[in-house]
Design a protein around this motif. Structure first.
Motif, PDB file in Angstrom:
ATOM      1  N   GLN A 207      -5.874 -17.630  12.718  1.00 45.79           N
ATOM      2  CA  GLN A 207      -4.904 -16.529  12.664  1.00 45.79           C
ATOM      3  C   GLN A 207      -3.547 -16.958  13.208  1.00 45.79           C
ATOM      4  O   GLN A 207      -2.503 -16.608  12.637  1.00 45.79           O
ATOM      5  CB  GLN A 207      -5.443 -15.334  13.449  1.00 45.79           C
ATOM      6  N   LEU A 208      -3.553 -17.722  14.303  1.00 36.83           N
ATOM      7  CA  LEU A 208      -2.281 -18.205  14.858  1.00 36.83           C
ATOM      8  C   LEU A 208      -1.581 -19.123  13.875  1.00 36.83           C
ATOM      9  O   LEU A 208      -0.367 -19.047  13.680  1.00 36.83           O
ATOM     10  CB  LEU A 208      -2.551 -18.939  16.177  1.00 36.83           C
ATOM     11  N   TRP A 209      -2.331 -20.014  13.222  1.00 38.52           N
ATOM     12  CA  TRP A 209      -1.742 -20.926  12.245  1.00 38.52           C
ATOM     13  C   TRP A 209      -1.175 -20.157  11.063  1.00 38.52           C
ATOM     14  O   TRP A 209      -0.110 -20.503  10.541  1.00 38.52           O
ATOM     15  CB  TRP A 209      -2.797 -21.910  11.780  1.00 38.52           C
ATOM     16  N   GLN A 210      -1.833 -19.095  10.609  1.00 41.07           N
ATOM     17  CA  GLN A 210      -1.327 -18.295   9.497  1.00 41.07           C
ATOM     18  C   GLN A 210      -0.030 -17.603   9.871  1.00 41.07           C
ATOM     19  O   GLN A 210       0.906 -17.542   9.075  1.00 41.07           O
ATOM     20  CB  GLN A 210      -2.379 -17.275   9.072  1.00 41.07           C
ATOM     21  N   GLN A 211       0.048 -17.084  11.108  1.00 46.70           N
ATOM     22  CA  GLN A 211       1.278 -16.428  11.537  1.00 46.70           C
ATOM     23  C   GLN A 211       2.429 -17.421  11.624  1.00 46.70           C
ATOM     24  O   GLN A 211       3.556 -17.123  11.223  1.00 46.70           O
ATOM     25  CB  GLN A 211       1.051 -15.748  12.903  1.00 46.70           C
ATOM     26  N   LEU A 212       2.160 -18.622  12.151  1.00 44.74           N
ATOM     27  CA  LEU A 212       3.204 -19.647  12.219  1.00 44.74           C
ATOM     28  C   LEU A 212       3.651 -20.068  10.829  1.00 44.74           C
ATOM     29  O   LEU A 212       4.844 -20.280  10.581  1.00 44.74           O
ATOM     30  CB  LEU A 212       2.692 -20.857  12.999  1.00 44.74           C
ATOM     31  N   HIS A 213       2.701 -20.182   9.900  1.00 44.43           N
ATOM     32  CA  HIS A 213       3.046 -20.556   8.532  1.00 44.43           C
ATOM     33  C   HIS A 213       3.941 -19.497   7.893  1.00 44.43           C
ATOM     34  O   HIS A 213       4.920 -19.825   7.219  1.00 44.43           O
ATOM     35  CB  HIS A 213       1.767 -20.744   7.723  1.00 44.43           C
ATOM     36  N   ARG A 214       3.628 -18.226   8.098  1.00 45.75           N
ATOM     37  CA  ARG A 214       4.465 -17.159   7.546  1.00 45.75           C
ATOM     38  C   ARG A 214       5.858 -17.180   8.158  1.00 45.75           C
ATOM     39  O   ARG A 214       6.864 -16.976   7.467  1.00 45.75           O
ATOM     40  CB  ARG A 214       3.806 -15.814   7.808  1.00 45.75           C
ATOM     41  N   CYS A 215       5.935 -17.459   9.450  1.00 50.43           N
ATOM     42  CA  CYS A 215       7.244 -17.504  10.123  1.00 50.43           C
ATOM     43  C   CYS A 215       8.095 -18.643   9.574  1.00 50.43           C
ATOM     44  O   CYS A 215       9.264 -18.457   9.252  1.00 50.43           O
ATOM     45  CB  CYS A 215       7.038 -17.666  11.628  1.00 50.43           C
ATOM     46  N   PHE A 216       7.509 -19.836   9.429  1.00 49.85           N
ATOM     47  CA  PHE A 216       8.250 -20.981   8.891  1.00 49.85           C
ATOM     48  C   PHE A 216       8.661 -20.733   7.435  1.00 49.85           C
ATOM     49  O   PHE A 216       9.749 -21.110   7.011  1.00 49.85           O
ATOM     50  CB  PHE A 216       7.412 -22.245   8.987  1.00 49.85           C
ATOM     51  N   LEU A 217       7.777 -20.094   6.668  1.00 48.62           N
ATOM     52  CA  LEU A 217       8.099 -19.813   5.275  1.00 48.62           C
ATOM     53  C   LEU A 217       9.271 -18.838   5.178  1.00 48.62           C
ATOM     54  O   LEU A 217      10.171 -19.005   4.346  1.00 48.62           O
ATOM     55  CB  LEU A 217       6.864 -19.243   4.568  1.00 48.62           C
ATOM     56  N   TRP A 218       9.271 -17.823   6.038  1.00 44.11           N
ATOM     57  CA  TRP A 218      10.371 -16.860   6.032  1.00 44.11           C
ATOM     58  C   TRP A 218      11.680 -17.539   6.423  1.00 44.11           C
ATOM     59  O   TRP A 218      12.723 -17.301   5.802  1.00 44.11           O
ATOM     60  CB  TRP A 218      10.053 -15.723   6.998  1.00 44.11           C
ATOM     61  N   CYS A 219      11.652 -18.405   7.448  1.00 48.17           N
ATOM     62  CA  CYS A 219      12.868 -19.113   7.865  1.00 48.17           C
ATOM     63  C   CYS A 219      13.375 -20.021   6.755  1.00 48.17           C
ATOM     64  O   CYS A 219      14.584 -20.130   6.518  1.00 48.17           O
ATOM     65  CB  CYS A 219      12.592 -19.920   9.129  1.00 48.17           C
ATOM     66  N   TYR A 220      12.452 -20.678   6.049  1.00 46.29           N
ATOM     67  CA  TYR A 220      12.863 -21.562   4.956  1.00 46.29           C
ATOM     68  C   TYR A 220      13.501 -20.769   3.831  1.00 46.29           C
ATOM     69  O   TYR A 220      14.527 -21.168   3.265  1.00 46.29           O
ATOM     70  CB  TYR A 220      11.651 -22.329   4.450  1.00 46.29           C
ATOM     71  N   GLN A 221      12.926 -19.616   3.475  1.00 49.82           N
ATOM     72  CA  GLN A 221      13.498 -18.795   2.422  1.00 49.82           C
ATOM     73  C   GLN A 221      14.875 -18.274   2.807  1.00 49.82           C
ATOM     74  O   GLN A 221      15.788 -18.235   1.973  1.00 49.82           O
ATOM     75  CB  GLN A 221      12.550 -17.632   2.105  1.00 49.82           C
ATOM     76  N   ARG A 222      15.036 -17.896   4.072  1.00 49.41           N
ATOM     77  CA  ARG A 222      16.344 -17.430   4.524  1.00 49.41           C
ATOM     78  C   ARG A 222      17.379 -18.547   4.473  1.00 49.41           C
ATOM     79  O   ARG A 222      18.527 -18.333   4.093  1.00 49.41           O
ATOM     80  CB  ARG A 222      16.245 -16.887   5.951  1.00 49.41           C
ATOM     81  N   SER A 223      16.979 -19.781   4.865  1.00 52.87           N
ATOM     82  CA  SER A 223      17.922 -20.892   4.822  1.00 52.87           C
ATOM     83  C   SER A 223      18.324 -21.227   3.387  1.00 52.87           C
ATOM     84  O   SER A 223      19.493 -21.521   3.109  1.00 52.87           O
ATOM     85  CB  SER A 223      17.301 -22.112   5.491  1.00 52.87           C
ATOM     86  N   GLN A 224      17.375 -21.155   2.455  1.00 55.88           N
ATOM     87  CA  GLN A 224      17.708 -21.397   1.055  1.00 55.88           C
ATOM     88  C   GLN A 224      18.638 -20.321   0.515  1.00 55.88           C
ATOM     89  O   GLN A 224      19.547 -20.596  -0.288  1.00 55.88           O
ATOM     90  CB  GLN A 224      16.415 -21.448   0.213  1.00 55.88           C
ATOM     91  N   HIS A 225      18.446 -19.084   0.953  1.00 60.85           N
ATOM     92  CA  HIS A 225      19.315 -17.992   0.498  1.00 60.85           C
ATOM     93  C   HIS A 225      20.744 -18.212   0.996  1.00 60.85           C
ATOM     94  O   HIS A 225      21.706 -18.010   0.256  1.00 60.85           O
ATOM     95  CB  HIS A 225      18.765 -16.669   1.019  1.00 60.85           C
ATOM     96  N   HIS A 226      20.885 -18.656   2.270  1.00 60.52           N
ATOM     97  CA  HIS A 226      22.230 -18.886   2.809  1.00 60.52           C
ATOM     98  C   HIS A 226      22.880 -20.084   2.135  1.00 60.52           C
ATOM     99  O   HIS A 226      24.123 -20.126   2.025  1.00 60.52           O
ATOM    100  CB  HIS A 226      22.141 -19.111   4.318  1.00 60.52           C
ATOM    101  N   ARG A 227      22.107 -21.048   1.705  1.00 60.62           N
ATOM    102  CA  ARG A 227      22.682 -22.184   0.997  1.00 60.62           C
ATOM    103  C   ARG A 227      23.230 -21.777  -0.365  1.00 60.62           C
ATOM    104  O   ARG A 227      24.281 -22.264  -0.793  1.00 60.62           O
ATOM    105  CB  ARG A 227      21.656 -23.295   0.840  1.00 60.62           C
ATOM    106  N   ARG A 228      22.489 -20.907  -1.045  1.00 57.72           N
ATOM    107  CA  ARG A 228      22.941 -20.484  -2.378  1.00 57.72           C
ATOM    108  C   ARG A 228      24.097 -19.478  -2.302  1.00 57.72           C
ATOM    109  O   ARG A 228      24.997 -19.491  -3.119  1.00 57.72           O
ATOM    110  CB  ARG A 228      21.776 -19.870  -3.118  1.00 57.72           C
ATOM    111  N   TYR A 229      24.015 -18.592  -1.306  1.00 60.65           N
ATOM    112  CA  TYR A 229      25.061 -17.536  -1.187  1.00 60.65           C
ATOM    113  C   TYR A 229      25.639 -17.587   0.233  1.00 60.65           C
ATOM    114  O   TYR A 229      25.295 -16.786   1.107  1.00 60.65           O
ATOM    115  CB  TYR A 229      24.438 -16.161  -1.432  1.00 60.65           C
ATOM    116  N   PRO A 230      26.496 -18.587   0.521  1.00 61.81           N
ATOM    117  CA  PRO A 230      27.068 -18.705   1.876  1.00 61.81           C
ATOM    118  C   PRO A 230      28.030 -17.569   2.173  1.00 61.81           C
ATOM    119  O   PRO A 230      28.628 -16.964   1.299  1.00 61.81           O
ATOM    120  CB  PRO A 230      27.764 -20.061   1.821  1.00 61.81           C
TER     121      PRO A 230
END
Length: 230
Positions: A207-230
């Protein structure tokens, strides 16, 4: 054996300091990039490449350190059920497989990819990509060294106390200890875990690993969004 333990301790200390310095540098460079992007409107491409290439260095060197301490997450629901000599044999086989993987994939494969990418140059830093990939054979060599040290420790019954798999459950533990519940005071022997903890520790780690994976995935998606639309 004392010389091997001193060598391991020195290697652990050096790797710990290197990983700590890399992490501190990433924090400073990341802060600088945020300030230049959002306060001055002029993002730094050099800092972005530094963050991109320093993260795998820190991750791989840290993984080598954790391999040496034998503190990686593992699924121990089968290994924890055997004790004595079979347990030792299983752990030695596991270390041999880790050594083989590190030697073939990371050490040999890392040297090969270094030779192929020495002619490529990064966009902002202007350094060869082979220099960036140096961390692959380096971490592979460290994992090989740590695996050899772990095999020697296991073969000579001198596994260090900080090893997460060194506590063996043999006939010396009576049934009264095994019936201790989590609601009783924690008057437990060293390395002892109650039956509830041993039963549910794997589920809690997943469960802890799943929560960390979701957190990293959300951060990665946010970083990609800021790269495309700065």
């Amino acid at each position: 054996m004392k010389s091997l333990h001193k060598f391991r301790h020195g290697l652990d200390t050096v790797l710990s300091w290197v990983c700590a310095l890399l992490f501190a540098a990433m924090v400073v460079v990341g802060t600088y990039q945020i300030v230049t992007r959002y306060f001055f409107g002029r993002p730094s491409t050099v800092s972005e490449e530094l963050l991109t290439y320093s993260f795998p260095w820190m991750a791989l060197l840290s993984s080598a350190l954790v391999f040496g301490k034998r503190d990686h997450m593992r699924m121990g629901f089968l290994a924890d059920k055997i004790t004595g000599t079979p347990r030792k044999v299983l752990e030695i086989i596991s270390e041999c497989l880790v050594l083989l993987l590190a030697a073939v994939v990371m050490l040999y494969g890392g040297v090969s990819i270094m030779k192929l990418t020495m002619t490529q140059v990064t966009a902002s830093l202007g350094i060869p990509m082979g220099t960036v990939y140096t961390v692959l054979p380096l971490s592979g060599a460290l994992i090989v060294v740590y695996s050899v040290l772990n095999i020697i420790d296991l073969a000579t019954d001198s596994v260090e106390e900080h090893s997460s798999t060194s506590a063996e459950w043999g006939g010396k533990h009576n049934e009264q200890q095994l019936r201790v519940s989590c609601n009783q005071p924690p008057q437990l022997s060293e390395g002892f875990r109650c039956r509830w903890c041993r039963r549910h520790s794997g589920r809690l780690r997943r469960q802890l690993w799943q929560q960390l994976h979701r957190c990293f995935l959300w951060c990665y998606q946010r970083s990609q969004h800021h790269r495309r639309y700065p």
